[in-house]
Write an enzyme that holds these catalytic residues in place. Sequence first.
Site, PDB file in Angstrom:
ATOM      1  N   GLU A   1      73.414   7.489 -41.392  1.00  0.00           N
ATOM      2  CA  GLU A   1      71.931   7.393 -41.412  1.00  0.00           C
ATOM      3  C   GLU A   1      71.267   7.576 -42.836  1.00  0.00           C
ATOM      4  OE1 GLU A   1      70.508   9.898 -38.004  1.00  0.00           O
ATOM      5  OE2 GLU A   1      71.357   8.524 -36.602  1.00  0.00           O
TER       6      GLU A   1
ATOM      7  N   GLU B   1      76.181   4.520 -32.682  1.00  0.00           N
ATOM      8  CA  GLU B   1      75.879   5.576 -31.956  1.00  0.00           C
ATOM      9  C   GLU B   1      75.194   5.032 -30.940  1.00  0.00           C
ATOM     10  OE1 GLU B   1      74.195   8.889 -33.762  1.00  0.00           O
ATOM     11  OE2 GLU B   1      75.427   9.014 -35.541  1.00  0.00           O
TER      12      GLU B   1
END
Length: 443
Positions: A227, A347
Amino acid sequence: MKKDMRSHWSLRKTMAGNGMLYPILGFASCVAFIYMSFGDLKLSSFPRERGLSFVERNGTRFFLDGKPLYVNGWNSYWLMSHSVEENTRPKVSAMLQAGARMGLTVCRTWAFNDGGYNALQISPGQFDERIFKALDYVIAEARQHGVRLLLSLVNNLQPYGGKTQYVNWAWQEGIGLSSSNDSFFFDPSIRKYFKNYVLTVLTRRNTITGTEYRNDPTIFAWELMNEPRCMTDPSGDTLQDWLEEMSSFIKSIDKNHLLTIGLEGFYGPKSPKKKTVNPEEWASLLGSDFMRNSNITHVDFASVHIYADQWFHHLGFKEKLNYVSKWMRSHIEDCDKELKKPVMFTEYGLSDQNRDYQPTQRELFYRTILDIIYKSAKKKGSGAGALVWQYFVEGMAEYSDDFGIVPWEFPRIYKLTVEQSCKLARIQGLVEENKNLKHLCSK
């Protein structure tokens, strides 16, 4: 983004002080469940290193041994940390075996722990061989169970060190340009730290298998960062420069493996989709840009995360589901038509702490995501797979968060997961070739 993954990151302090206790009955029930569900299937039914091929990319699809590959998989970030001690290592084997028994083919996990408790990288260029051997074990054990690994190389967040630890190291040595976490991306000294780390990991020779990581097809792909965000430069130029340099560096060392970034999937400030697809205005100001970042030559496939319940707090569950469909279709369309690369939703999760949460919502949420992947796969599209956040075995409550589940404790989700594995395997023509899938998918 997950709620900064606060609950399970606090563990490192707990572990250091009190150790970890794992109920014997919990582990035994896991083993019993696997045995009762699948009878006398042996590990010999899974592929070994001999003859194992690297996953490749051709256009918008993954290929393995000349056949299209679509992924149904999961996240277990904790595999390396649990492989350090003999008493926790069985959890790793149990999780990989359970994943394989569900027909799951890829597990995403951390290949980093920078500074702090049980650090792999103690300080810049200094590694703990004991922890490296734990990562060796994860890779060797994954191979034994026919599971490939998506290995992430550093964290944007503070847990397990992340870019904060790199910046602190430079600052402590008196060579850091800035105390800002984002100096990770532009400080030449920190870039050298990270490049050294990458070189050490990719050229590591596994003490169990004897194979260098860069030559091991058990590794599905490398992920640059979990991320990435560079909020001090919302234009995206700073992050883009770092991604281009590091992706080129990795490919100069390892031409065998696929590479992805680890993006959440937000569109940048110059993207026409920033207002129509992004959750809200803030998502375009994080210094990342799905299209620009993913279009880098050395990036083999795009990555996207799905946390609609964290991005929206004013929408009802049905509205969030509708948004998830829009979000996924937008990125698949981007990869089909413009990027010409596969996209993995690396995810996805639904918190059980949402105010209106009902157990049936998680199944509907998962089904929405998996159905979109299946429909793309049937059309030979770029939607290459999805990895749920996250799976555990029993006795790991301290490592969980409000997204984590023990899959066999939720029969409907377990069934849905197996069904997706079988549907994708049928598209690939693998059911009759693989003893585990043939048994699994005949039920």
